[in-house]
Design a protein around this motif. Sequence first.
Motif, PDB file in Angstrom:
ATOM      1  N   UNK A  94       1.002  -1.333  -0.282  1.00  0.00           N
ATOM      2  CA  UNK A  94       0.187  -0.071   0.153  1.00  0.00           C
ATOM      3  C   UNK A  94       0.435   1.558   0.019  1.00  0.00           C
ATOM      4  N   UNK A  95       1.898   1.125   0.760  1.00  0.00           N
ATOM      5  CA  UNK A  95       2.619   2.018   0.548  1.00  0.00           C
ATOM      6  C   UNK A  95       3.636   2.293  -0.595  1.00  0.00           C
ATOM      7  N   UNK A  96       3.634   1.451  -1.556  1.00  0.00           N
ATOM      8  CA  UNK A  96       4.558   1.691  -2.966  1.00  0.00           C
ATOM      9  C   UNK A  96       3.517   2.394  -3.532  1.00  0.00           C
ATOM     10  N   UNK A  97       1.965   1.823  -3.499  1.00  0.00           N
ATOM     11  CA  UNK A  97       1.307   2.115  -4.419  1.00  0.00           C
ATOM     12  C   UNK A  97       0.581   3.944  -4.303  1.00  0.00           C
ATOM     13  N   UNK A  98       0.883   4.199  -5.500  1.00  0.00           N
ATOM     14  CA  UNK A  98       0.485   5.876  -5.699  1.00  0.00           C
ATOM     15  C   UNK A  98      -0.942   6.526  -5.740  1.00  0.00           C
ATOM     16  N   UNK A  99      -1.056   7.370  -5.341  1.00  0.00           N
ATOM     17  CA  UNK A  99      -2.484   7.406  -5.134  1.00  0.00           C
ATOM     18  C   UNK A  99      -3.019   7.870  -6.272  1.00  0.00           C
ATOM     19  N   UNK A 100      -4.096   7.845  -6.681  1.00  0.00           N
ATOM     20  CA  UNK A 100      -4.687   8.035  -7.894  1.00  0.00           C
ATOM     21  C   UNK A 100      -5.006   9.512  -8.174  1.00  0.00           C
ATOM     22  N   UNK A 101      -4.310   9.848  -9.433  1.00  0.00           N
ATOM     23  CA  UNK A 101      -4.716  11.321  -9.560  1.00  0.00           C
ATOM     24  C   UNK A 101      -5.798  11.758 -10.142  1.00  0.00           C
ATOM     25  N   UNK A 102      -6.482  13.126 -10.006  1.00  0.00           N
ATOM     26  CA  UNK A 102      -7.520  13.455 -10.574  1.00  0.00           C
ATOM     27  C   UNK A 102      -7.674  13.183 -11.876  1.00  0.00           C
ATOM     28  N   UNK A 103      -6.906  12.888 -12.724  1.00  0.00           N
ATOM     29  CA  UNK A 103      -7.146  12.751 -13.861  1.00  0.00           C
ATOM     30  C   UNK A 103      -7.701  10.991 -14.349  1.00  0.00           C
TER      31      UNK A 103
ATOM     32  N   UNK B 133      -9.238   9.829 -11.974  1.00  0.00           N
ATOM     33  CA  UNK B 133     -10.442   9.641 -11.623  1.00  0.00           C
ATOM     34  C   UNK B 133     -11.615  10.425 -12.078  1.00  0.00           C
ATOM     35  N   UNK B 134     -11.298  10.872 -13.210  1.00  0.00           N
ATOM     36  CA  UNK B 134     -11.947  11.519 -13.886  1.00  0.00           C
ATOM     37  C   UNK B 134     -12.308  10.792 -15.269  1.00  0.00           C
ATOM     38  N   UNK B 135     -11.033   9.512 -15.744  1.00  0.00           N
ATOM     39  CA  UNK B 135     -11.463   8.642 -16.763  1.00  0.00           C
ATOM     40  C   UNK B 135     -12.200   7.659 -15.704  1.00  0.00           C
ATOM     41  N   UNK B 136     -12.152   7.386 -15.003  1.00  0.00           N
ATOM     42  CA  UNK B 136     -13.254   6.175 -14.194  1.00  0.00           C
ATOM     43  C   UNK B 136     -14.678   6.677 -14.160  1.00  0.00           C
ATOM     44  N   UNK B 137     -15.423   7.956 -13.754  1.00  0.00           N
ATOM     45  CA  UNK B 137     -16.653   9.143 -13.422  1.00  0.00           C
ATOM     46  C   UNK B 137     -16.585   9.013 -15.402  1.00  0.00           C
ATOM     47  N   UNK B 138     -16.197   9.232 -15.867  1.00  0.00           N
ATOM     48  CA  UNK B 138     -16.124   8.931 -16.912  1.00  0.00           C
ATOM     49  C   UNK B 138     -16.717   7.842 -18.217  1.00  0.00           C
ATOM     50  N   UNK B 139     -16.401   6.820 -17.252  1.00  0.00           N
ATOM     51  CA  UNK B 139     -15.780   5.024 -17.931  1.00  0.00           C
ATOM     52  C   UNK B 139     -17.556   4.219 -16.776  1.00  0.00           C
ATOM     53  N   UNK B 140     -17.927   5.144 -15.745  1.00  0.00           N
ATOM     54  CA  UNK B 140     -18.695   4.837 -15.317  1.00  0.00           C
ATOM     55  C   UNK B 140     -20.095   4.786 -15.611  1.00  0.00           C
ATOM     56  N   UNK B 141     -20.152   6.423 -15.969  1.00  0.00           N
ATOM     57  CA  UNK B 141     -21.019   6.829 -16.595  1.00  0.00           C
ATOM     58  C   UNK B 141     -21.632   6.181 -18.021  1.00  0.00           C
TER      59      UNK B 141
END
Length: 184
Positions: A27-36, A38-46
């Motif tokens: 978990x410490x090595x996994x980077x935080x998701x970027x806003x980009x 999140x936006x891509x995932x929101x669009x995919x979900x929509x």
Amino acid sequence: MHNDEHREDAASKDPAQAGQAAEHHEEALTPEPTQEEFDRLRIALATVREDQLRERAELENQRKRMARELEQARRFANERLLGALLPVFDSLEAGLSAQAQDVEKLREGMRLTLRQLGKVAEDNGLTVVDPLGEAFNPDQHQAMSAVPTSEHAPDSVVQVYQKGYLLNERLLRPALVVVAKAED
């Protein structure tokens, strides 16, 4: 290196703690998701939601269409049969308009009309059960009486009061018959 050594010590002491330590390390090595992202995932979900709504609407439309077609099929199921009966109606009406002094022509017209009606019925799966001289069959015949006779085999049909009918090989009405029995 010190962290890796500590993890190896923990693994050798308690395997459950070792697994938790490894997860924590990943978990410490996994980077935080970027806003980009999140936006891509929101669009995919929509997009997935829109596709789901569209498919639901298509299924509902298909269900309604099938219900309409089924209702139409029920309403017009006998259309072919009734269309085939129209010439029989015409023949009967013509017979009713015949003059009384022409009885033989009237009888011939009735025979032809009966033949027309029989053809329509046969074309629609109706079969006549007229068992005169045949062995009594309780699946297709209803015995009204039995008569002692030496002229006919026992359990054979010697008289038919009323013909029976099968519709596509299923009994619609049994034939009403008189059955022979052996003389005493």
